[in-house]
Design a protein around this motif. Structure first.
Motif, PDB file in Angstrom:
ATOM      1  N   ALA A  61       0.896  -1.240  -0.180  1.00 21.09           N
ATOM      2  CA  ALA A  61       0.129  -0.070  -0.222  1.00 21.09           C
ATOM      3  C   ALA A  61       0.790   1.369  -0.053  1.00 21.09           C
ATOM      4  O   ALA A  61       0.632   2.234  -0.485  1.00 21.09           O
ATOM      5  CB  ALA A  61      -0.874  -0.049   1.253  1.00 21.09           C
ATOM      6  N   LEU A  62       2.150   1.148   0.814  1.00 21.90           N
ATOM      7  CA  LEU A  62       2.745   2.552   0.913  1.00 21.90           C
ATOM      8  C   LEU A  62       3.449   2.886  -0.345  1.00 21.90           C
ATOM      9  O   LEU A  62       3.577   3.812  -0.932  1.00 21.90           O
ATOM     10  CB  LEU A  62       3.764   2.323   2.002  1.00 21.90           C
ATOM     11  CG  LEU A  62       3.337   2.348   3.501  1.00 21.90           C
ATOM     12  CD1 LEU A  62       4.288   2.132   4.413  1.00 21.90           C
ATOM     13  CD2 LEU A  62       2.538   3.636   3.698  1.00 21.90           C
ATOM     14  N   GLN A  63       3.841   1.730  -1.284  1.00 22.92           N
ATOM     15  CA  GLN A  63       4.330   1.886  -2.253  1.00 22.92           C
ATOM     16  C   GLN A  63       3.560   2.689  -3.547  1.00 22.92           C
ATOM     17  O   GLN A  63       3.999   3.595  -4.016  1.00 22.92           O
ATOM     18  CB  GLN A  63       5.165   0.758  -2.981  1.00 22.92           C
ATOM     19  CG  GLN A  63       6.356   0.152  -2.094  1.00 22.92           C
ATOM     20  CD  GLN A  63       6.911  -1.104  -2.639  1.00 22.92           C
ATOM     21  OE1 GLN A  63       6.101  -1.837  -3.241  1.00 22.92           O
ATOM     22  NE2 GLN A  63       8.238  -1.145  -3.079  1.00 22.92           N
ATOM     23  N   ILE A  64       2.319   2.444  -3.387  1.00 24.48           N
ATOM     24  CA  ILE A  64       1.579   3.040  -4.373  1.00 24.48           C
ATOM     25  C   ILE A  64       1.200   4.453  -3.938  1.00 24.48           C
ATOM     26  O   ILE A  64       1.315   5.348  -4.627  1.00 24.48           O
ATOM     27  CB  ILE A  64       0.033   2.158  -4.457  1.00 24.48           C
ATOM     28  CG1 ILE A  64       0.098   1.058  -5.236  1.00 24.48           C
ATOM     29  CG2 ILE A  64      -1.100   3.174  -4.853  1.00 24.48           C
ATOM     30  CD1 ILE A  64      -1.158   0.465  -5.499  1.00 24.48           C
ATOM     31  N   GLN A  65       1.119   4.707  -2.710  1.00 27.63           N
ATOM     32  CA  GLN A  65       1.073   5.870  -2.051  1.00 27.63           C
ATOM     33  C   GLN A  65       2.312   6.915  -2.176  1.00 27.63           C
ATOM     34  O   GLN A  65       2.181   8.046  -2.421  1.00 27.63           O
ATOM     35  CB  GLN A  65       0.552   6.024  -0.448  1.00 27.63           C
ATOM     36  CG  GLN A  65      -0.857   5.459  -0.394  1.00 27.63           C
ATOM     37  CD  GLN A  65      -1.956   5.865  -1.007  1.00 27.63           C
ATOM     38  OE1 GLN A  65      -1.853   7.370  -1.015  1.00 27.63           O
ATOM     39  NE2 GLN A  65      -2.473   5.526  -1.424  1.00 27.63           N
TER      40      GLN A  65
END
Length: 449
Positions: A126-130
């Motif tokens: 999730a953090l990589q997309i954000q």
């Protein structure tokens, strides 16, 4: 029927039965009395009426067998950012609950599994997309048309269902529609927990057997950019599984699930299971030599930088995209080879990886040449500002994000059709088409109409 009724009695101490004990909506009275707290008993009895599907799963789970009830997982401290009393049965009491259960709860009983997970690529999902402005603009601006009310639907119904989301709560302490529900592997919860155990062990049964079957991975690892389930089915491993996998044994204890329980590996066998001297791990990146999802593959070196650490520090960064084995890619490959030699000879294993590695390196030569052309066109102002309308950019994107991933993953998982026809054949077509555009723009100094 008698055997089934006896099972229910032993598990729950049920006082009243219905004809179909598998369907709790037909049970007029469900009384639980087997070492649970009063609050735990109350939750089970109430939810047998309100959400019988949850209780049906729970009563067949390991949690149900050992007396871990709803309240044990869903209760939170009063000062938790997720704390609420939305359940009628606890209003006005000292009990606070949340519909969300983060890994911070799971790690109270499963600390090693949560720690290993946090060191894996899954935890960064999730953090990589954000962290990627390009992904946010793709989902919200280009796909969502920057519509004030509709722009979040591409991510809510698509990307975050696998990658996870940064879950937000409304004033009523219930999660917002834009961020939950989802089964995303890298969810970030309001209490700071990162990950999602139920992505693989679906609630409320949390089955180890389910997580060991390819279907557990297939809901996310499929499609044009990472068709891992299709690749698996194209391999000899998948052929054997599809022929007889329904007869294999999936409920052996961790570190005891060995060849003999199965004739060919599933995803979990290679990436997670304890085989021989290997220990079971929830770090699915640990045995991987290459990073095959990046535009240009590099070997996985260095230590861990966890998504949890980033989030707690108030940062949303790309972090260590090569997270895996802190001892480096050579150790990672050795561990994977240990899995292979439990069924194959050393010669078979070494030869397989020798040629698979060369295919990854071959891909890198294509990607390096393609990136040089894109970088030069960009530097000279010969790319459309709207990159998704630029033919050169789209060719480059598909070369690495679609065809290139298939080429690399197909080779490393023994799937010839994906290594070749869906892979290198398409990549060599891509770079030829890109080169024509590149040479035309460099010669004319203009972007073609």
């Amino acid at each position: 029927m008698l055997k089934r009724m006896l099972f229910i009695f032993l598990s729950f101490g049920v006082i009243a039965f219905a004809a179909n004990v598998g369907d709790l909506t037909n049970v007029k009275t469900l009384k639980v009395d087997r070492g649970l707290t009063e609050a735990g008993k109350s939750c089970v009895e109430c939810h047998a009426k309100l959400t019988p599907g949850h209780v049906n799963d729970w009563k067949e789970s390991r949690h149900g067998h050992v007396g871990v009830s709803c309240i044990d997982c869903h209760s939170v401290k009063k000062d938790s950012p997720m704390a609420a009393q939305n359940c009628e049965g606890i209003k006005g009491t000292e009990i606070f609950v949340s519909s969300l259960v983060s890994p911070k709860t799971c790690e109270r009983c499963h600390p090693n599994e949560v720690k290993e997970f946090q060191q894996s690529g899954h935890a960064r999902a999730a953090l990589q997309i954000q962290a990627k402005e390009g992904m946010i603009s793709l989902m919200e601006y280009f796909e969502g048309r920057n519509h004030p009310d509709l722009k979040h639907s591409p991510e809510a119904t698509g990307c975050m269902q696998c990658h996870g989301s940064i879950i937000k709560l409304g004033k009523d302490k219930r999660p917002t529609a834009e961020t939950w529900p989802n089964y995303g592997i890298g969810n970030v919860y309001p209490d700071g927990g990162v990950g999602n155990c139920k992505s693989c062990h679906s609630g409320h049964k949390f089955s180890i057997e389910e997580a060991r079957k390819p279907a557990a991975c297939a809901s996310c690892h499929l499609g044009p950019d990472h068709p891992d389930i299709e690749i698996y089915n194209n391999s000899m491993h998948g052929h054997i599984f599809n022929s007889e996998g329904s007869t294999w044994k999936y409920d052996s204890a961790p570190d005891a699930w060995e060849p003999g329980d199965y004739r060919a590996p599933t995803c979990a066998t290679c990436h997670m299971s304890g085989i021989g001297n290997l220990k079971t791990t929830h770090n699915v990146s640990k045995r991987l030599k290459w990073n095959v999802w990046m535009p240009i593959s590099k070997t996985r070196e260095g230590g861990y930088e966890t998504a949890v650490k980033d989030f707690e520090n108030g940062k949303i960064t790309k972090g260590n995209a090569l997270a895996g084995n802190p001892d480096g890619s050579a150790v990672a490959r050795t561990e994977m080879e240990q899995v292979c030699v439990s069924c194959h000879t050393t010669t078979h294993t070494k030869n397989f990886f020798n040629m698979a590695d060369k295919h990854v390196e071959l891909y890198n030569t294509y990607a390096t040449d393609a990136k040089k052309m894109i970088d030069e066109l960009t530097k000279k102002g010969l790319m459309h500002k709207d990159k998704w309308s630029d033919k050169a950019f789209k060719i480059w994107y598909h070369l690495w994000h679609h065809e290139g991933r298939r080429m690399r993953q197909g080779a490393l998982m023994g799937a010839p059709d994906y290594a070749h026809w869906h892979g290198v054949f398409e990549v060599q077509q891509d770079i030829r088409e890109l080169k024509i555009i590149y040479e035309k723009r460099i010669k004319s100094g203009k972007i073609e109409e």
